[in-house]
Design an enzyme around this catalytic site. Structure first.
Site, PDB file in Angstrom:
ATOM      1  CB  ALA A 271      -5.378  -0.911  -0.818  1.00  0.00           C
ATOM      2  CE1 TYR A 272      -9.452  -1.859   6.186  1.00  0.00           C
ATOM      3  CE2 TYR A 272      -8.872   0.202   7.249  1.00  0.00           C
ATOM      4  CZ  TYR A 272      -9.605  -0.969   7.227  1.00  0.00           C
ATOM      5  OH  TYR A 272     -10.502  -1.237   8.241  1.00  0.00           O
ATOM      6  CB  CYS A 273      -7.162   5.123   3.348  1.00  0.00           C
ATOM      7  SG  CYS A 273      -6.196   5.041   4.866  1.00  0.00           S
TER       8      CYS A 273
ATOM      9  CB  SER B 293     -11.404  -0.106   0.418  1.00  0.00           C
ATOM     10  OG  SER B 293     -10.986  -0.293   1.764  1.00  0.00           O
TER      11      SER B 293
ATOM     12  CD  GLN C 284      -2.947  -0.888   2.354  1.00  0.00           C
ATOM     13  OE1 GLN C 284      -3.878  -0.097   2.177  1.00  0.00           O
ATOM     14  NE2 GLN C 284      -2.812  -1.553   3.487  1.00  0.00           N
TER      15      GLN C 284
END
Length: 232
Positions: free
Chosen positions: A153-155, A157, A93
């Protein structure tokens, strides 16, 4: 009786939701996992109140099949909790080492999956009693609070999931379905890490207080586990 469907219930926050709902004699729970045969703790809880179902939220056919099995057992849902999520390793990421396939998979699971599950559950939710649709988001999805690099990626999403919440709130609010994004806090799970400040028990106890207290005025909201509004 409160009829509940939760995704990603094989571990962490999802599993703790199931444990605490089982303490309520009026709860009928449908809990999903990608590979139930490997979800020993969850399977050990199965019984009259709890049905464990296979479901991969990244696979539309799997989502439809799971919801069809729910509909075979009950004619409505009062609560849908979109909890299933993934978080790639930090190394995938960072700007310099970003893995595009990993990012796309994260968006598919964390953002599109909840939307597809909500779509499939809509007929059941429309017949529910005080129906609520809860998207388990994260404070890391707040654009306002984002002041550091990495975690693309996480943020992204979770920010996208928050937009899904807003859209669903506009579409479903007029029919009486309350839609909210909830941040569980920083929780000691495989995803959150062991240095986190909250246990799964503490987080879920707080989240259930929020969920139980929701009113139509909260439709489209972004709240933390203490019921405080998070800036988008």
């Amino acid at each position: 009786m409160v009829r509940i469907l939760i995704s990603g219930a094989n571990r962490g926050i999802g599993l703790e939701f199931v444990r605490q709902w089982l303490g309520r004699t009026d709860a009928r729970i449908f809990a999903t996992a990608r590979r139930p045969q490997q979800a020993g703790e969850l399977l050990s809880l199965a019984g009259p109140q709890l049905t464990v179902l296979p479901m991969d939220v990244s696979d539309p056919a799997s989502v439809r099949a799971a919801v069809a099995r729910v509909a075979d057992s009950v004619d409505s849902l009062d609560l849908l909790v979109n909890n299933a999520a993934i978080k790639p390793p930090d190394s995938e990421q960072r700007l310099a080492t970003l893995d595009p396939d990993s990012m796309l998979q994260t968006l598919q699971v964390n953002s599109l999956g909840p939307l597809l599950l909500a779509q499939a559950c809509l007929p059941l939710l429309r017949r529910g009693v005080r129906p609520r649709l809860i998207n388990i988001s994260s404070g890391m999805g707040s654009l306002t609070r984002k002041g550091s690099g990495g975690q693309y990626a996480y943020c992204s999403s979770k920010a996208a999931l928050n937009m899904v919440t807003r859209g669903l709130a506009a579409d479903l609010g007029p029919s009486g379905i309350i839609v909210c994004s909830l941040h569980p806090g920083w929780v000691r799970t495989e995803m959150g890490g062991m240095q986190a400040s909250l246990s799964t028990k503490e987080s879920v106890q707080a989240l259930l207080r929020v969920i139980d207290s929701l009113t139509p005025a909260d439709n489209g909201g972004y709240l933390d586990q203490e019921r405080e509004t998070i800036p988008w």
